[in-house]
Design an enzyme around this catalytic site. Sequence first.
Site, PDB file in Angstrom:
ATOM      1  N   TYR A 128       0.938  -1.029  -0.178  1.00 54.88           N
ATOM      2  CA  TYR A 128       0.083  -0.062  -0.025  1.00 54.88           C
ATOM      3  C   TYR A 128       0.734   1.209  -0.248  1.00 54.88           C
ATOM      4  O   TYR A 128       1.074   1.755   1.061  1.00 54.88           O
ATOM      5  CB  TYR A 128      -0.771  -0.226   1.210  1.00 54.88           C
ATOM      6  CG  TYR A 128      -1.958  -0.997   0.964  1.00 54.88           C
ATOM      7  CD1 TYR A 128      -1.853  -2.618   0.833  1.00 54.88           C
ATOM      8  CD2 TYR A 128      -3.272  -0.731   0.599  1.00 54.88           C
ATOM      9  CE1 TYR A 128      -2.745  -3.287   0.457  1.00 54.88           C
ATOM     10  CE2 TYR A 128      -4.387  -1.708   0.392  1.00 54.88           C
ATOM     11  CZ  TYR A 128      -3.991  -2.788   0.369  1.00 54.88           C
ATOM     12  OH  TYR A 128      -4.761  -3.729  -0.367  1.00 54.88           O
TER      13      TYR A 128
ATOM     14  N   LYS B 244       5.609 -14.332   0.736  1.00 54.10           N
ATOM     15  CA  LYS B 244       6.082 -14.912  -0.819  1.00 54.10           C
ATOM     16  C   LYS B 244       7.625 -14.548  -0.654  1.00 54.10           C
ATOM     17  O   LYS B 244       8.335 -14.073  -1.222  1.00 54.10           O
ATOM     18  CB  LYS B 244       5.367 -13.806  -1.752  1.00 54.10           C
ATOM     19  CG  LYS B 244       5.654 -14.353  -3.127  1.00 54.10           C
ATOM     20  CD  LYS B 244       4.999 -15.411  -3.625  1.00 54.10           C
ATOM     21  CE  LYS B 244       5.459 -15.959  -5.049  1.00 54.10           C
ATOM     22  NZ  LYS B 244       4.880 -17.208  -5.398  1.00 54.10           N
TER      23      LYS B 244
ATOM     24  N   ASP C  58       0.417 -17.819  -2.734  1.00 47.86           N
ATOM     25  CA  ASP C  58      -0.370 -18.571  -3.733  1.00 47.86           C
ATOM     26  C   ASP C  58      -0.777 -19.871  -3.319  1.00 47.86           C
ATOM     27  O   ASP C  58      -2.091 -20.110  -3.654  1.00 47.86           O
ATOM     28  CB  ASP C  58       0.679 -18.674  -5.116  1.00 47.86           C
ATOM     29  CG  ASP C  58       1.881 -18.691  -4.787  1.00 47.86           C
ATOM     30  OD1 ASP C  58       2.528 -19.041  -3.689  1.00 47.86           O
ATOM     31  OD2 ASP C  58       2.770 -19.091  -5.883  1.00 47.86           O
TER      32      ASP C  58
ATOM     33  N   ASP D  24      -5.324  -8.740   2.665  1.00 50.48           N
ATOM     34  CA  ASP D  24      -6.639  -7.922   1.989  1.00 50.48           C
ATOM     35  C   ASP D  24      -7.312  -8.856   1.201  1.00 50.48           C
ATOM     36  O   ASP D  24      -8.551  -9.142   1.256  1.00 50.48           O
ATOM     37  CB  ASP D  24      -6.329  -6.655   1.413  1.00 50.48           C
ATOM     38  CG  ASP D  24      -7.543  -5.576   1.091  1.00 50.48           C
ATOM     39  OD1 ASP D  24      -8.633  -5.957   1.815  1.00 50.48           O
ATOM     40  OD2 ASP D  24      -7.267  -4.816   0.345  1.00 50.48           O
TER      41      ASP D  24
ATOM     42  N   ASP E 215     -10.990 -11.296   1.993  1.00 50.29           N
ATOM     43  CA  ASP E 215     -12.271 -11.457   0.812  1.00 50.29           C
ATOM     44  C   ASP E 215     -12.453 -12.848   0.486  1.00 50.29           C
ATOM     45  O   ASP E 215     -13.623 -13.268   0.476  1.00 50.29           O
ATOM     46  CB  ASP E 215     -11.971 -10.433  -0.588  1.00 50.29           C
ATOM     47  CG  ASP E 215     -12.411  -8.996  -0.181  1.00 50.29           C
ATOM     48  OD1 ASP E 215     -12.497  -8.671   1.063  1.00 50.29           O
ATOM     49  OD2 ASP E 215     -12.901  -8.600  -1.068  1.00 50.29           O
TER      50      ASP E 215
END
Length: 357
Positions: free
Chosen positions: A131, A184, A217, A241, A245
């Site tokens: 961000y 990651k 992933d 984030d 969802d």
Amino acid sequence: MNLVVLPGDGIGPEITVAALQTLERVTQALSLDLAFDVRQIGLASLRSAGTTFPPSVLDACRRADGIILGPVSTADYPAREEGGINASAELRIQLDLYANVRPSRTRDGLAHWGRTPMDLVIVRENTEGFYADRNMYRGSGEFMPTPDLALSVRKISGFASSRIARAAFDLAAVRRRHVTAVHKANVLGMTEGLFLREVREFAKAHPDIAYDEQLVDSMAALLVRDAARFDVIVTTNMFGDILSDEASELSGSLGLAASINFGDRHCMAQAQHGSAPDIQGQNKANPISLILSAAMLIDWLGRRHNDARLTSAARIIETSVDAVLEKPTTRTIDLGGPLGTTAFTTELCKVIDACSP
Ligand code: NAD
């Protein structure tokens, strides 16, 4: 206690009214000391005050005991210089709300889309990462040296990684005692490596809490295949984030997706989803996301101020939501039921009245 309430844009005002009605109901039933200060932000405020987030509202939030923020239509905002300020980002930065806690759980009898039931919490770092808008002391972390080249700065610090790790291990200690760090580091070796270094410190210090790691992933696939294996998931800003969802939708609907953002001094309730302009003004929005977010906020306040009435008010809201969801005839439209926002809220308030002492 004073709660500042910011209805926001899109479905924000509809689900905020529902959350307020619910809170007013428990306030009455348990004689809580809660007062609500509703302030305008977002596109309505842009028209009347020239900014989506007036400085006076930020001041009120600083002084408040807690904040309830409806979703905001940031994609429709003009540039910051023209008054388009993302209240969600601004409050997270200005009040240092570093932990975004996002639970997802399935409920007996309610359809879920993952292959297993789940009861997990994603603890998402909230102040840096991908961000770029929150990564600079001055100026934007996103910039365009030429018309054909755009760059953004991703920041990971040991300080922010350590405090989000602490939040995750604290939470795991009162749940099923299992933390999974999602990362990651195979590609972003330095930044994700730094994040993992800090989380591993907490894992070493808490041998009584099971700890493992998962690449982001494969995590996206495992949430669909076997979410039952996860308890507390700690991760950086954007991964959290996106995965939250996914987890919420898999648990039944994004409309169930509650969250709080907290720091050392402040806490803000906020649904995980956006302003859903596609269903705005149609009385179709599921208000549970913001109602349960508000319950998480009063639970946080109850623990902070050692006030058992607040924590029991939070429990009453949660069990009442579950009770209303048990019957297919009192479910919201996104969950395959017949009820709109207002009818669901009326049902919920009836159950709260029946559950309250
Ligand atoms: P969204 O989360 O608003 O909607 C995604 C889908 O989920 C839509 O089909 C929507 O109708 C549905 N949905 C969301 N909440 C629901 C609810 N409570 N009940 C029933 N259905 C619900 O995502 P989007 O469409 O990509 O974004 C819309 C706007 O929200 C954009 O302006 C975006 O920038 C903004 N946004 C804001 C926040 C925030 O306020 N924190 C977060 C994400 C996106």
